[in-house]
Enzyme design. Structure first.
Site, PDB file in Angstrom:
ATOM      1  N   TYR A  78     -27.889  -6.167  18.364  1.00  0.00           N
ATOM      2  CA  TYR A  78     -29.034  -6.075  17.444  1.00  0.00           C
ATOM      3  C   TYR A  78     -29.269  -7.419  16.757  1.00  0.00           C
ATOM      4  O   TYR A  78     -28.332  -8.101  16.350  1.00  0.00           O
ATOM      5  CB  TYR A  78     -28.755  -5.034  16.361  1.00  0.00           C
TER       6      TYR A  78
ATOM      7  N   HIS B 297       2.725   6.713 -12.806  1.00  0.00           N
ATOM      8  CA  HIS B 297       2.328   5.920 -11.638  1.00  0.00           C
ATOM      9  C   HIS B 297       2.119   4.479 -12.071  1.00  0.00           C
ATOM     10  O   HIS B 297       1.470   4.218 -13.075  1.00  0.00           O
ATOM     11  CB  HIS B 297       1.027   6.513 -11.070  1.00  0.00           C
TER      12      HIS B 297
ATOM     13  N   ARG C 107       7.850   8.845  -4.528  1.00  0.00           N
ATOM     14  CA  ARG C 107       6.641   9.295  -3.819  1.00  0.00           C
ATOM     15  C   ARG C 107       6.204   8.188  -2.875  1.00  0.00           C
ATOM     16  O   ARG C 107       5.652   7.174  -3.317  1.00  0.00           O
ATOM     17  CB  ARG C 107       5.501   9.555  -4.817  1.00  0.00           C
TER      18      ARG C 107
ATOM     19  N   CYS D 293     -22.624  -2.086  16.590  1.00  0.00           N
ATOM     20  CA  CYS D 293     -23.608  -0.993  16.530  1.00  0.00           C
ATOM     21  C   CYS D 293     -22.950   0.257  15.945  1.00  0.00           C
ATOM     22  O   CYS D 293     -21.760   0.270  15.651  1.00  0.00           O
ATOM     23  CB  CYS D 293     -24.128  -0.655  17.922  1.00  0.00           C
TER      24      CYS D 293
HETATM   25  C1  LIG Z   1      -1.144   7.505  -3.341  1.00  0.00           C
HETATM   26  C2  LIG Z   1      -0.111   7.700  -4.362  1.00  0.00           C
HETATM   27  C3  LIG Z   1       1.232   7.396  -4.090  1.00  0.00           C
HETATM   28  C4  LIG Z   1       1.674   6.709  -2.815  1.00  0.00           C
HETATM   29  O1  LIG Z   1       1.461   5.317  -2.905  1.00  0.00           O
HETATM   30  P1  LIG Z   1       1.942   4.325  -1.758  1.00  0.00           P
HETATM   31  O2  LIG Z   1       1.675   2.988  -2.307  1.00  0.00           O
HETATM   32  O3  LIG Z   1       1.112   4.628  -0.565  1.00  0.00           O
HETATM   33  O4  LIG Z   1       3.381   4.593  -1.515  1.00  0.00           O
HETATM   34  C5  LIG Z   1       2.167   7.718  -5.032  1.00  0.00           C
HETATM   35  N1  LIG Z   1       1.805   8.290  -6.219  1.00  0.00           N
HETATM   36  C6  LIG Z   1       0.529   8.557  -6.527  1.00  0.00           C
HETATM   37  C7  LIG Z   1       0.198   9.167  -7.846  1.00  0.00           C
HETATM   38  C8  LIG Z   1      -0.470   8.258  -5.618  1.00  0.00           C
HETATM   39  O5  LIG Z   1      -1.742   8.512  -5.941  1.00  0.00           O
END
Ligand SMILES: *Cc1c(COP(=O)(O)O)cnc(C)c1O
Length: 384
Positions: A275, A176, A229, A321
């Site tokens: 408030y 990632h 992803r 509120c």
């Molecule tokens: C949330 C997530 C994604 C998706 O990310 P976006 O920026 O919303 O496309 C992909 N891979 C992992 C590991 C994530 O945690």
């Protein structure tokens, strides 16, 4: 074909004048736009964690699968089980950590888990029964510093453990990126390089290799491997200006937040509102009350934010509120008039990014902020 606001899934019953409208046609459109950018064979993993970024897990999952997604991803086992309970049979990957005691349950429900450290594999194997078959993806940490394997030695050991155990089916490997949406690509390149190096150490590559979130999927063809992803872009929001500039995709936001004027009154000059009595009318003013407040995720920091009344902008005045807030109307308006807090209203538009900017945060957080007390209704085209 007819277009109608229909609930896709269980019909929610609600009696309040505040709701989120989720346009599933837009989600399908966005997926089609994104897939056009990808080679035909790239698998589309639809990220539906956090109740599909607040849009509704099963409704979005079903729409995404219909639009060409072949896999779903969620954050935790509970989210995966919820989708299974609601009838989703497609493969689901849990991106986060799952407790080793729960692996047998995951296997029984056909849920794919993430392996992110060697100790976890050892612990998980103790909880698997002989007949279990658990699909796994191995997560490599190439610089995000969250979860994942950081050394090729550990990767090799894990590879050995998986291959020696018939109960584990190694389907994928992934990483990632932490900066895929930023203008400077140096750190992204470094992460990608490390990932490729790790892949090179494997004796056998699993079927699915994926590392791109929305930003990387849209910006970096070389980081797509054979699956992506995608979360945010699927919902019609572009992750950053850098991605907007480079990808130029006509995405459509799927999330609209609406409410109705429940009370309208004319106040003379010098009257207080809310408030703390912090707002004072400067002249004779029309003040409207909206049935949404911080308990819905419409937080106090949004004081001053504008909303759309009949397509015209009106500011929130006074403190928000728990369950209500007040706006200064440009003119008298009827009780029952629809007010848009996020989304399109006629030709006017309040994008999610505008709220994010006001809150000094990102669109992701705004979508997650709107609470479960706000019912979701679904718009999708019915195929006759
Ligand atoms: C949330 C997530 C994604 C998706 O990310 P976006 O920026 O919303 O496309 C992909 N891979 C992992 C590991 C994530 O945690």
């Amino acid at each position: 074909m007819s277009t109608a606001a229909v609930p896709a899934g269980a019909t929610p019953t609600f009696y309040r004048d505040t709701w989120v409208e989720v346009d599933l046609d837009h989600i399908a459109w966005n997926i089609a736009q994104i897939r056009k950018q990808l080679p035909e064979e790239t698998a589309f993993i639809a990220v539906v964690k956090a109740n599909a970024y607040g849009h509704g897990d099963v409704q979005v999952a079903a729409a995404a699968l219909e639009a060409g997604a072949s896999y779903l991803a969620v954050a935790c086992l509970d989210e995966a089980l919820a989708l299974r309970d609601k009838g989703i049979t497609a493969p689901i990957l849990v991106l986060g950590a799952t407790r080793p005691v729960d692996v047998s349950l995951a296997a029984a429900r056909g849920i794919t888990l993430t392996i992110f450290q060697k100790q976890w594999v050892n612990d998980a194997r103790m909880h698997l029964h002989d007949k279990d078959r658990l699909k796994v993806h191995v997560k490599v940490d190439t610089g995000m510093g969250r979860i994942g394997i950081r050394s090729s030695e550990e990767l090799t050991e894990i590879e050995g453990l998986i291959q020696a155990d018939d109960r584990l089916e190694w389907e994928g490997i992934y990483t990632h990126f932490s900066t895929a949406d930023e203008p400077d690509t140096a750190y992204f390149e470094r992460q990608l390089g490390l990932f490729q190096e790790m892949l090179g150490r494997l004796t056998r590559q699993p079927e699915m290799i994926h590392c791109s979130n929305s930003a990387a999927a849209l910006r970096f063809p070389k980081a797509r491997f054979n699956a992506v992803r995608v979360g945010l872009a699927m919902y019609g929001v572009t992750p950053s200006d850098a991605v907007k500039d480079e990808a130029q995709l006509p995405l459509k936001e799927a999330f609209s937040l609406r409410t109705k004027l429940i009370h309208v009154k004319k106040l003379p000059k010098g009257e207080k509102v809310g408030y703390g009595a912090t707002y004072e009318t400067e002249e004779e003013e029309w003040i409207g009350t909206l049935p949404i407040g911080y308990a819905d995720g419409w937080i106090r920091r949004l004081q001053g934010q504008e909303v759309l009344v009949d397509g015209v902008r009106a500011p929130i005045v006074g403190r928000i509120c728990m369950d209500q807030c007040m706006i200064r109307l440009p003119a008298q308006a009827a009780v029952g008039t629809t007010v848009t807090l996020i989304g399109h209203a006629d030709t006017s538009f309040i994008p999610v990014d505008e709220i994010a900017e006001k809150l000094e945060t990102i669109a992701y957080e705004v979508l997650c902020l709107i609470g479960s007390r706000v019912p979701r209704i679904y718009k999708r085209t019915l195929l006759a």
